[in-house]
Design an enzyme around this catalytic site. Structure first.
Site, PDB file in Angstrom:
ATOM      1  N   ASN A 155       0.781  -1.177   0.245  1.00 26.67           N
ATOM      2  CA  ASN A 155      -0.097   0.146  -0.002  1.00 26.67           C
ATOM      3  C   ASN A 155       0.855   1.187  -0.133  1.00 26.67           C
ATOM      4  O   ASN A 155       0.519   2.153  -0.580  1.00 26.67           O
ATOM      5  CB  ASN A 155      -0.914   0.213   1.220  1.00 26.67           C
ATOM      6  CG  ASN A 155      -0.141  -0.228   2.352  1.00 26.67           C
ATOM      7  OD1 ASN A 155       0.525  -1.340   2.508  1.00 26.67           O
ATOM      8  ND2 ASN A 155      -0.339   0.513   3.565  1.00 26.67           N
ATOM      9  N   GLN A 193      -4.785  -3.502  -2.168  1.00 25.83           N
ATOM     10  CA  GLN A 193      -4.247  -2.558  -3.382  1.00 25.83           C
ATOM     11  C   GLN A 193      -4.036  -3.089  -4.380  1.00 25.83           C
ATOM     12  O   GLN A 193      -4.102  -2.272  -5.637  1.00 25.83           O
ATOM     13  CB  GLN A 193      -2.981  -2.241  -2.733  1.00 25.83           C
ATOM     14  CG  GLN A 193      -2.699  -1.500  -1.237  1.00 25.83           C
ATOM     15  CD  GLN A 193      -3.542  -0.176  -1.257  1.00 25.83           C
ATOM     16  OE1 GLN A 193      -3.642   0.482  -2.473  1.00 25.83           O
ATOM     17  NE2 GLN A 193      -4.065   0.333  -0.123  1.00 25.83           N
ATOM     18  N   CYS A 339       5.337  12.156  12.052  1.00 23.98           N
ATOM     19  CA  CYS A 339       4.703  13.332  12.584  1.00 23.98           C
ATOM     20  C   CYS A 339       3.066  13.087  11.767  1.00 23.98           C
ATOM     21  O   CYS A 339       2.274  13.735  12.306  1.00 23.98           O
ATOM     22  CB  CYS A 339       4.997  14.635  11.852  1.00 23.98           C
ATOM     23  SG  CYS A 339       5.979  15.420  13.354  1.00 23.98           S
TER      24      CYS A 339
END
Lengths: 430, 226
Positions: A155, A193, A339
């Site tokens: 993916n 996918q 992050c």
């Protein structure tokens, strides 16, 4: 900033539902709302719709309809394959094999079994393009191996695994060890996918279990399928009314199943043309971005990759900052930066292909879809250089290209020296 | 001065916050954060000139996803910050919070070093009208880099009594495990969370501490073996 244009390049996250699929689903909300388990006419009509959906999906997968179980997601199908097979065959053996770049829907249940249910797991490393070989898989097999789970296409980086060859190698191993096809170890592949891009014929692939879901192929969200070859046993995860051959209780999502079947039929029909179109766009985009922006590294296999997947590390830039700038220009993409994750961990896939942490923080994924045009990509290519230039001007980091795998070795010697002997930067969260 | 650099009243802050009504959790960046992210103040875009600054501080590591560098110029007669510039490799939250930190240090003609050293991440967050919970972690570099720069300035100007010495910090509050403990575990050969857990039983006390402990392991591993 220019937000007049929107370019959605996150089709690996999810696809829009095809309007034709919505039309097919529409009657099953307010008109044909019956429960397929009910005996009366409305129930029988719902049952027929469910059967037809199952048969339609079976045609694409080239299997018997009874070999398909409807679930609520790709994640559930993956969990069911891993936990279900492992628990059903725990008496035969407690060894599992998977790869370092699987989706967490496979890795986490494997980890759970290893931690809490006495299983041992071999997590195969991948090469720098993200591939495992059939030889690696066979070398990891043991007398007590019950399940091998290798994803069809990744993916994040789009790398395609040689599933048919892996299946053949496992079959040969079984034969050499006097085991029948219906004996463990079994091969599961997560094909979420791959749907719409690769051949899903389970006979040609030779897999025993295969996971697909609706929301990655222009079908609805909230519906998944697990193909389970006849003879493979599963321990259910959900107990109740005994639906789906007693393996997955709960009133069937009739509208979802109908929509998924419609989406798969469309995807199968358009697959070839769409693959040709997107492969050309993909290769053009990868060449252009490398020509226009310095210090770009392609993540994943250059050719054995999904036609719609572009994943690059833009060195010296933190991925979330890049996403925010792209978003301000109407462009939707994804990053492997810590992050952008809930756990503060950078992408395990980018790390598994041997890139340093810095490359993972700097990785950007663009995944194209049916609506993606060359103009969309040209727009992105126009926006990327100034954004990159700006973020690099802000950044004190200057990485060297082709850094080795060692943690932190990607930092330039000057930065590395400046950082030595200091304490970590994160402190009390008052 | 940009309009959003001004100190905010509590009503203004509420307006700027985007809060999930059910959980109360802020989930996207406030307008002020976005403004500072897209228009960072006090950035240093070119290499500094000889004598332009008195001291520089750098913290973080590219492997952990954040690097912060702050330059300062101090007026020795008033002890005020005459100039402060910065660069960062970090996410939106890191960029915006450093930009705001730089504004807070240089506003009103520059504040005194003593006062600037009192600025904590939560003060910056207040001025930013908050950050999403999971992004708070990314916003704690500026004051660390600044403290390093200030220490360098104190040493260079012979004010040794003003140098701030850092102490060990508690990571897991239930078992009182500090970053020093983790540093030692890594030096003793621990490479993974499991290794450190075996040595310290860390993370058993407070599962919320695990992501931070993993970052510490990565940090010290890079520092000593990278």
């Amino acid at each position: 900033m220019d937000t007049s244009r929107t370019v959605y390049l996150d089709h690996a996250a999810t696809t829009p539902t095809d309007p034709r699929v919505v039309v097919a689903m529409a009657p099953y909300f307010t008109e044909e709302y019956g429960n397929p388990s009910s005996l009366y006419a409305a129930g029988r009509r719902a049952k027929r719709a469910l059967d037809e959906a199952r048969a339609g999906i079976a045609r694409v997968l080239v299997c018997a309809p009874e070999e398909l179980l409807f679930t609520a997601s790709g994640t559930e199908s993956d969990n069911m394959a891993v936990l279900g097979v492992a628990r059903a065959y725990a008496g035969r053996g407690k060894h599992l094999v998977t790869t370092a770049i699987e989706h967490h829907a496979v890795l986490n249940p494997v980890e759970h079994l290893a931690k809490h249910e006495g299983f041992s797991a071999t997590v195969l490393p991948v090469d720098e393009d993200g591939r495992v070989t059939p030889e690696q898989v066979v070398a990891s097999l043991r007398e007590d191996t019950v399940l091998v789970s290798v994803m069809y296409a990744n993916n994040e980086i789009g790398t395609i695994q040689p599933i048919a060859a892996i299946a053949r190698a496992i079959h040969q191993w079984k034969e050499a060890h006097g085991r029948k096809r219906a004996d463990a170890p079994f091969l599961h592949t997560d094909a979420c996918q791959a749907t719409g891009f690769l051949d899903l014929d389970v006979q040609r692939l030779g897999v025993d279990l295969l996971t697909i879901n609706g929301s990655k192929c222009y079908g609805p969200k909230g519906i998944g399928v697990l193909f389970k070859r006849r003879g493979v046993k599963l321990e259910p995860l959900v107990f109740g009314g005994g639906q789906e051959q007693r393996l997955r209780s709960g009133t069937e999502n009739v509208a979802g199943a109908v929509g998924f079947a419609a989406a798969l039929a469309i995807a199968a029909e358009e697959r070839e043309a769409e693959c040709t179109r997107l492969t050309e766009l993909r290769d053009w985009f990868i060449n252009e971005i490398q020509a226009r922006v310095p210090k770009i590294v392609l993540n994943g296999h250059p050719t054995e990759r999904l036609p719609n997947n572009i994943n690059v590390s833009v060195l010296d830039i933190e991925g979330e900052a890049m996403l925010l700038y792209l978003d301000a220009h109407g462009i939707a993409a994804a990053t492997g930066s810590a992050c952008d994750s809930q756990t503060l961990d950078p992408s395990h896939v980018i790390l598994a292909i041997g890139r340093p942490y810095e490359y993972a923080h700097a990785s950007i994924r663009f995944t194209m879809g049916r609506q993606t045009t060359r103009e969309d990509l040209a727009y992105v290519l126009d926006q990327l250089p100034p954004i990159t230039e700006r973020l690099r001007a802000i950044s004190p980091v200057r990485l060297e290209m082709h850094a080795k795998k060692t943690i932190g070795s990607g930092a330039s010697s000057e930065t590395a020296k400046a950082l030595l002997g200091q304490r970590p930067h994160w402190e009390t969260k008052q | 001065m940009h309009p959003t650099d001004k100190k905010l009243t509590s009503t203004q802050m509420q307006d700027a916050e985007i809060v999930n009504e059910r959980t109360g959790e802020k989930w996207v960046y406030s307008e002020i954060v976005k403004d500072h992210f897209f228009h960072p103040r006090n950035l240093l875009l070119e290499d500094p000139q000889e004598g332009q600054f008195d001291a520089v501080g750098i913290v973080g590591s590219p492997a952990c996803g954040d690097v912060m560098k702050i330059w300062i110029k101090v007026d020795p007669t008033t002890d005020r910050i005459a100039d402060l510039k910065w660069q960062t490799f970090g996410c939106g939250s890191a960029i915006a919070s450093t930009s705001m930190f730089s504004v807070m240090c240089t506003e009103d003609g520059g504040i005194q070093l003593t006062n600037a050293l009192q600025i904590k991440p939560q003060h910056v967050m207040e001025r930013l009208a908050g950050l999403p919970n999971r992004k708070i972690h990314c916003s704690v570099l500026a004051d660390k880099a600044f403290r390093k720069a200030a220490n360098e300035y104190f040493r260079a100007s012979g004010q040794h009594q003003r140098v701030i010495v850092e102490h060990a910090r508690v990571v897991d509050d239930r078992l009182n495990i500090t970053d020093k403990d983790i540093e030692e575990a890594v030096l003793e050969g621990a490479q993974t969370l499991e290794d450190v857990q075996r040595k310290l039983k860390v993370g058993v006390g407070n599962p919320d501490a695990i992501p931070e402990i993993e970052q510490l392991i990565r940090f010290y591993h890079e520092k000593y073996y990278g």
